[in-house]
Design an enzyme around this catalytic site. Structure first.
Site, PDB file in Angstrom:
ATOM      1  N   CYS A  59       0.862  -1.175   0.000  1.00 51.43           N
ATOM      2  CA  CYS A  59       0.000   0.000   0.000  1.00 51.43           C
ATOM      3  C   CYS A  59       0.906   1.235   0.000  1.00 51.43           C
ATOM      4  O   CYS A  59       2.029   1.216   0.484  1.00 51.43           O
ATOM      5  CB  CYS A  59      -0.903   0.125   1.215  1.00 51.43           C
ATOM      6  SG  CYS A  59      -1.953  -1.266   1.513  1.00 51.43           S
ATOM      7  N   ARG A 113       3.382   0.008  -5.234  1.00 47.32           N
ATOM      8  CA  ARG A 113       3.317  -0.582  -3.899  1.00 47.32           C
ATOM      9  C   ARG A 113       2.050  -1.417  -3.694  1.00 47.32           C
ATOM     10  O   ARG A 113       1.922  -2.134  -2.696  1.00 47.32           O
ATOM     11  CB  ARG A 113       3.358   0.511  -2.837  1.00 47.32           C
ATOM     12  CG  ARG A 113       4.600   1.382  -2.904  1.00 47.32           C
ATOM     13  CD  ARG A 113       4.535   2.460  -1.857  1.00 47.32           C
ATOM     14  NE  ARG A 113       4.562   1.913  -0.529  1.00 47.32           N
ATOM     15  CZ  ARG A 113       5.645   1.616   0.157  1.00 47.32           C
ATOM     16  NH1 ARG A 113       6.825   1.830  -0.381  1.00 47.32           N
ATOM     17  NH2 ARG A 113       5.573   1.118   1.356  1.00 47.32           N
ATOM     18  N   TRP A 169      -2.752  -2.686  -1.444  1.00 45.40           N
ATOM     19  CA  TRP A 169      -2.410  -4.093  -1.667  1.00 45.40           C
ATOM     20  C   TRP A 169      -3.095  -4.832  -0.533  1.00 45.40           C
ATOM     21  O   TRP A 169      -2.695  -4.720   0.620  1.00 45.40           O
ATOM     22  CB  TRP A 169      -0.899  -4.292  -1.624  1.00 45.40           C
ATOM     23  CG  TRP A 169      -0.448  -5.663  -2.001  1.00 45.40           C
ATOM     24  CD1 TRP A 169      -0.211  -6.136  -3.256  1.00 45.40           C
ATOM     25  CD2 TRP A 169      -0.153  -6.744  -1.108  1.00 45.40           C
ATOM     26  NE1 TRP A 169       0.202  -7.447  -3.198  1.00 45.40           N
ATOM     27  CE2 TRP A 169       0.247  -7.846  -1.889  1.00 45.40           C
ATOM     28  CE3 TRP A 169      -0.192  -6.903   0.276  1.00 45.40           C
ATOM     29  CZ2 TRP A 169       0.600  -9.067  -1.354  1.00 45.40           C
ATOM     30  CZ3 TRP A 169       0.155  -8.137   0.823  1.00 45.40           C
ATOM     31  CH2 TRP A 169       0.549  -9.202   0.011  1.00 45.40           C
ATOM     32  N   ASN A 190      -1.015   2.184   5.861  1.00 39.93           N
ATOM     33  CA  ASN A 190      -0.151   1.186   5.227  1.00 39.93           C
ATOM     34  C   ASN A 190       0.428   0.322   6.329  1.00 39.93           C
ATOM     35  O   ASN A 190       1.145   0.841   7.184  1.00 39.93           O
ATOM     36  CB  ASN A 190       0.976   1.881   4.455  1.00 39.93           C
ATOM     37  CG  ASN A 190       2.059   0.901   4.017  1.00 39.93           C
ATOM     38  OD1 ASN A 190       1.771  -0.254   3.729  1.00 39.93           O
ATOM     39  ND2 ASN A 190       3.301   1.356   3.990  1.00 39.93           N
ATOM     40  N   GLY A 191       0.111  -0.958   6.326  1.00 37.13           N
ATOM     41  CA  GLY A 191       0.648  -1.844   7.360  1.00 37.13           C
ATOM     42  C   GLY A 191      -0.442  -2.730   7.900  1.00 37.13           C
ATOM     43  O   GLY A 191      -1.484  -2.916   7.274  1.00 37.13           O
ATOM     44  N   GLU A 220      17.238 -16.492 -10.276  1.00 38.99           N
ATOM     45  CA  GLU A 220      16.718 -15.148 -10.526  1.00 38.99           C
ATOM     46  C   GLU A 220      15.997 -15.087 -11.885  1.00 38.99           C
ATOM     47  O   GLU A 220      14.943 -14.461 -12.014  1.00 38.99           O
ATOM     48  CB  GLU A 220      17.866 -14.130 -10.443  1.00 38.99           C
ATOM     49  CG  GLU A 220      17.546 -12.710 -10.865  1.00 38.99           C
ATOM     50  CD  GLU A 220      16.450 -12.033 -10.043  1.00 38.99           C
ATOM     51  OE1 GLU A 220      15.970 -12.622  -9.068  1.00 38.99           O
ATOM     52  OE2 GLU A 220      16.055 -10.917 -10.412  1.00 38.99           O
ATOM     53  N   LYS A 262      12.095 -14.064 -12.402  1.00 36.32           N
ATOM     54  CA  LYS A 262      11.660 -12.973 -13.290  1.00 36.32           C
ATOM     55  C   LYS A 262      10.564 -13.486 -14.212  1.00 36.32           C
ATOM     56  O   LYS A 262       9.562 -12.828 -14.429  1.00 36.32           O
ATOM     57  CB  LYS A 262      12.825 -12.464 -14.159  1.00 36.32           C
ATOM     58  CG  LYS A 262      13.857 -11.581 -13.498  1.00 36.32           C
ATOM     59  CD  LYS A 262      13.473 -10.150 -13.314  1.00 36.32           C
ATOM     60  CE  LYS A 262      12.823  -9.870 -12.009  1.00 36.32           C
ATOM     61  NZ  LYS A 262      13.534 -10.022 -10.784  1.00 36.32           N
ATOM     62  N   GLU A 296       7.232 -14.090 -12.274  1.00 34.50           N
ATOM     63  CA  GLU A 296       6.482 -12.970 -11.714  1.00 34.50           C
ATOM     64  C   GLU A 296       5.855 -12.071 -12.763  1.00 34.50           C
ATOM     65  O   GLU A 296       4.806 -11.503 -12.508  1.00 34.50           O
ATOM     66  CB  GLU A 296       7.278 -12.182 -10.658  1.00 34.50           C
ATOM     67  CG  GLU A 296       8.529 -11.519 -11.093  1.00 34.50           C
ATOM     68  CD  GLU A 296       9.247 -10.812  -9.941  1.00 34.50           C
ATOM     69  OE1 GLU A 296       8.653 -10.529  -8.898  1.00 34.50           O
ATOM     70  OE2 GLU A 296      10.449 -10.531 -10.118  1.00 34.50           O
ATOM     71  N   HIS A 336      18.669 -36.298 -11.263  1.00 32.45           N
ATOM     72  CA  HIS A 336      18.193 -36.841  -9.981  1.00 32.45           C
ATOM     73  C   HIS A 336      16.686 -36.646  -9.817  1.00 32.45           C
ATOM     74  O   HIS A 336      16.175 -36.734  -8.708  1.00 32.45           O
ATOM     75  CB  HIS A 336      18.960 -36.199  -8.822  1.00 32.45           C
ATOM     76  CG  HIS A 336      20.432 -36.491  -8.893  1.00 32.45           C
ATOM     77  ND1 HIS A 336      20.937 -37.742  -8.655  1.00 32.45           N
ATOM     78  CD2 HIS A 336      21.488 -35.707  -9.230  1.00 32.45           C
ATOM     79  CE1 HIS A 336      22.255 -37.714  -8.819  1.00 32.45           C
ATOM     80  NE2 HIS A 336      22.613 -36.494  -9.185  1.00 32.45           N
ATOM     81  N   LYS A 383       5.717  -3.949  -4.694  1.00 30.29           N
ATOM     82  CA  LYS A 383       7.142  -3.680  -4.741  1.00 30.29           C
ATOM     83  C   LYS A 383       7.804  -3.855  -3.376  1.00 30.29           C
ATOM     84  O   LYS A 383       8.882  -4.404  -3.258  1.00 30.29           O
ATOM     85  CB  LYS A 383       7.359  -2.242  -5.242  1.00 30.29           C
ATOM     86  CG  LYS A 383       8.809  -1.841  -5.398  1.00 30.29           C
ATOM     87  CD  LYS A 383       9.416  -2.486  -6.605  1.00 30.29           C
ATOM     88  CE  LYS A 383      10.875  -2.142  -6.792  1.00 30.29           C
ATOM     89  NZ  LYS A 383      11.529  -3.110  -7.684  1.00 30.29           N
TER      90      LYS A 383
HETATM   91  O1  M6R Z   1      13.071  -4.484  -1.397  1.00 33.45           O
HETATM   92  P1  M6R Z   1      13.702  -5.828  -1.265  1.00 33.45           P
HETATM   93  O2  M6R Z   1      14.942  -5.963  -2.058  1.00 33.45           O
HETATM   94  O3  M6R Z   1      13.928  -6.200   0.197  1.00 33.45           O
HETATM   95  O4  M6R Z   1      12.633  -6.853  -1.822  1.00 33.45           O
HETATM   96  C1  M6R Z   1      12.853  -8.229  -1.758  1.00 33.45           C
HETATM   97  C2  M6R Z   1      11.891  -8.992  -2.642  1.00 33.45           C
HETATM   98  O5  M6R Z   1      10.572  -8.768  -2.228  1.00 33.45           O
HETATM   99  C3  M6R Z   1      12.028  -8.605  -4.122  1.00 33.45           C
HETATM  100  O6  M6R Z   1      13.320  -8.801  -4.591  1.00 33.45           O
HETATM  101  C4  M6R Z   1      11.041  -9.419  -4.983  1.00 33.45           C
HETATM  102  O7  M6R Z   1      11.411 -10.753  -5.011  1.00 33.45           O
HETATM  103  C5  M6R Z   1      10.970  -8.816  -6.389  1.00 33.45           C
HETATM  104  N1  M6R Z   1       9.608  -8.777  -6.827  1.00 33.45           N
HETATM  105  C6  M6R Z   1      11.722  -9.573  -7.396  1.00 33.45           C
HETATM  106  O8  M6R Z   1      11.620  -9.024  -8.669  1.00 33.45           O
END
Ligand code: M6R
Length: 608
Positions: A2, A27, A75, A101-102, A481, A485, A488, A504, A603
């Site tokens: 949020c 966010r 969110w 937010n929280g 990674e 990507k 997501e 395996h 984010k």
């Molecule tokens: O802000 P941060 O680097 O602590 O965030 C960590 C993860 O939430 C963040 O890297 C998330 O996995 C991303 N969506 C990846 O693209």
């Protein structure tokens, strides 16, 4: 997650709030709303969906007149993403509006308490207890009501408060969720992130947990938890608004991918002086460095994968055992550590709740903490003993790209710096590796230049049921990674495996046409990876390989090859991740996905 924003000034508040919410939309984006006070009336509008829906509903703010207001982009945590659960929430008497937010952890008991006093709840959110507590405690003194409410809440929250009795006045409260004040001329703001503020002012105040602020057009006053005014330092933000805009690119993600050579240079160059690494912000003596008997790296998501990829370089150069642990696990696993443990924590936002909690836990146990963080003044930066900032600039796309690569380069710098302090590197080798590091931003640029065929490759990949990413050593870390990507932003099921691990079990999943991305960039194990590529080809898989330039064998084994510049093998992830970022981008684009705001994600994950 949020985003919240507040404005009080002379101009109309709604356009400023909507503009701020657009900047904060990364966010959370399942609903949005604004509340603006005009005389003793609060004009409230909220709606399900993205900010664009709110702009339409409010006629770009024209239907919510007034010069002070608060806004929210959500969110969802408590309750479905619908109009009723959208913020701002009003008190039963309609006198107060709150954005939040929280998470209020004790909301259920507060709700029961308020219900017993006759309060009625319309939404499923935890926020409604806050706004009704304000009404309950308000006896004509808004500050007192805010303090009394604040004292009843448990959990993590940043709040914005508007009261129809006090036009032009806002309160902003911070407890374990980010909140920044913007100090303008005749107008002042608050927001979850500076990106929502920098178009109006570059002068900001970072609130600490337990602090709250009174905001009017004339000024801001910050108070401690007991309500005593406190002096706060005004910080000048270096980010320009252009940095938080798309600059001609179709998506923030593409812009941020393209910015990587520049971000890497900005992160690296100021730390190299006269052929030596100088980490002013992390000056650890050789004695202290020698006192560490292990290094633990923690983070979440991509930040964790950056740590995992760099573990190889740190361990190889420093000859200290390096362990990695997900922050969400570390915080609860009763970790064995003491003052001989060096904790390296990574976070782009510096606000990730799990990461923050893990750092708090490790600090209690005596570890020295180095934070690698992008957002200046963020919670994790403030918690750490030493901070190494990644100078990536604002990262807006939910899928991190330049955040990840700048974390990698800082970790490589640290590996070399620590190895030198420990006396583990000959002078010649130190200079060679440092030169290799300095070449990396250029190598990343050349990698970007070589990815021209990726849009076509992505088109051919289409929308497979599964994708597999395989590699060895540092390549296997990059695969994690790359698969994240892909998942997501394109929603394709993607898995990463060490190439030697396939036989395996996972090889059972391969069949005619299965899409495999094989990384053969770590040159010392090239032959081994080539054999694994043969194995998957033999099962009918389609293979896109990544290989160092000059390696013609890859072309013979794979269906498609992207060549990356040949670098020091330990640093190869910095280049090999680039085609994977672009591949996921183009696959998602072909599929018509909402690339910058993928479903269910946010984010900055400031809830557990
Ligand atoms: O802000 P941060 O680097 O602590 O965030 C960590 C993860 O939430 C963040 O890297 C998330 O996995 C991303 N969506 C990846 O693209």
């Amino acid at each position: 997650m949020c985003g919240i924003v507040g404005f009080s000034g002379e101009q109309q508040a709604a356009p400023v709030l909507l503009d701020g919410l657009k900047k904060l939309e990364y966010r959370g984006y399942d609903s949005a709303g604004i509340a603006v006070s005009s005389g003793s009336t609060i004009n409230l509008m909220k709606t399900q969906g993205k900010i664009v829906n709110l702009c339409e509903k409010t006629k770009d703010g024209a239907l919510t007149p007034g010069t002070a207001g608060i806004g929210h982009t959500r969110w969802a945590t408590h309750g479905a993403p619908n109009d009723t659960n959208a913020h701002p929430h009003l008190s039963n008497d309609g006198r107060f509006a709150v954005v939040h937010n929280g998470i209020v952890e004790n909301y259920a008991e507060l709700r029961e308490e308020l219900k017993s006093k006759g309060y009625v709840f319309l939404s499923e959110t935890d926020t409604e207890v806050i706004v009704n507590l304000l009404e309950y405690y308000y006896k004509g003194d808004l500050k007192q009501a805010v303090m009394k409410t604040f004292n009843r809440l448990e959990g993590a929250y940043a709040l914005g408060v508007l009261c129809s009795d006090c036009p032009g006045k806002l309160y902003a409260v911070k407890e374990a969720s980010p909140l920044i004040l913007g100090i303008g001329v005749g107008e002042n703001l608050f927001a979850s992130d500076v990106t929502a503020i920098v178009s109006y002012t570059k002068n900001v105040i970072y609130l600490e947990d337990g602090e709250f602020a009174e905001i009017t057009p004339a000024g801001v006053t910050v108070f401690d938890v007991a309500g005593r005014p406190i002096d706060k330092k005004i910080t000048r933000v270096s980010w320009d608004i252009e940095a938080a805009e798309k600059g001609g690119y179709e998506h923030f993600m593409l812009k941020e991918i393209m910015e990587q050579p520049h971000a890497l240079k900005a992160t690296l160059e100021p730390r190299i002086k006269d052929g030596r690494i100088v980490l002013d912000d992390c000056d650890i003596s050789p004695e202290k460095m020698k006192s560490f008997n292990k290094i633990l790296i923690t983070a979440c998501g991509s930040a964790y994968y950056a740590g995992y990829a760099a573990k190889y370089a740190i361990e190889k150069l420093c000859r200290i055992p390096v362990y990695t642990e997900l922050a969400s696990e570390l915080r609860y696993c009763d970790p064995i550590m003491d003052e001989h443990t060096l904790l390296i924590v990574l976070s782009q936002s510096g606000e990730t709740a799990d990461t923050k909690a893990a750092v708090e836990e490790c600090k209690k146990r005596g570890a020295t903490v180095i934070a690698i963080v992008n957002v200046v003044g963020s919670s994790i930066a403030r918690l750490a003993d030493h901070v190494l900032y990644t100078w990536a600039g604002p990262e807006i796309a939910v899928a991190t790209t330049k955040g990840y690569t700048t974390q990698l380069i800082v970790l490589y710098l640290f590996a070399l710096y620590a190895a030198d302090k420990l006396g583990r590197l000959e002078a010649v080798e130190y200079s060679r590796l440092l030169k290799e590091l300095e070449l990396l931003p250029g190598a990343v640029q050349r990698t970007l230049d070589r990815c021209r065929e990726l849009p076509e490759i992505a088109k051919a990949i289409g929308n497979p049921r599964d994708m597999f990413f395989i590699g060895r050593n540092v390549d296997s870390a990059v695969c994690l990674e790359g698969a994240l990507k892909m998942k997501e932003i394109s929603y394709i099921h993607a898995e990463a495996y060490g190439a030697g691990e396939l036989k395996h079990g996972p090889i059972a999943l391969l069949e005619e046409g299965t899409q495999v991305v094989a990384l053969a960039c770590y040159e010392p194990l090239l032959d081994k990876t080539m054999s694994n590529i043969k194995e998957v080809k033999a099962r009918g898989a389609e293979v896109l390989a990544l290989a160092p330039e000059g390696n013609r064998r890859a072309a013979a084994e794979a269906d498609e090859v992207i060549y990356i510049p040949s670098t020091e093998p330990l640093f190869a992830p910095l280049c090999s991740i680039i085609p994977l970022q672009l591949l996921s981008y183009y696959v998602a684009k072909e599929l018509g996905c909402d690339i910058d705001k993928p479903k269910n994600l946010a984010k900055s994950v400031t809830v557990e």
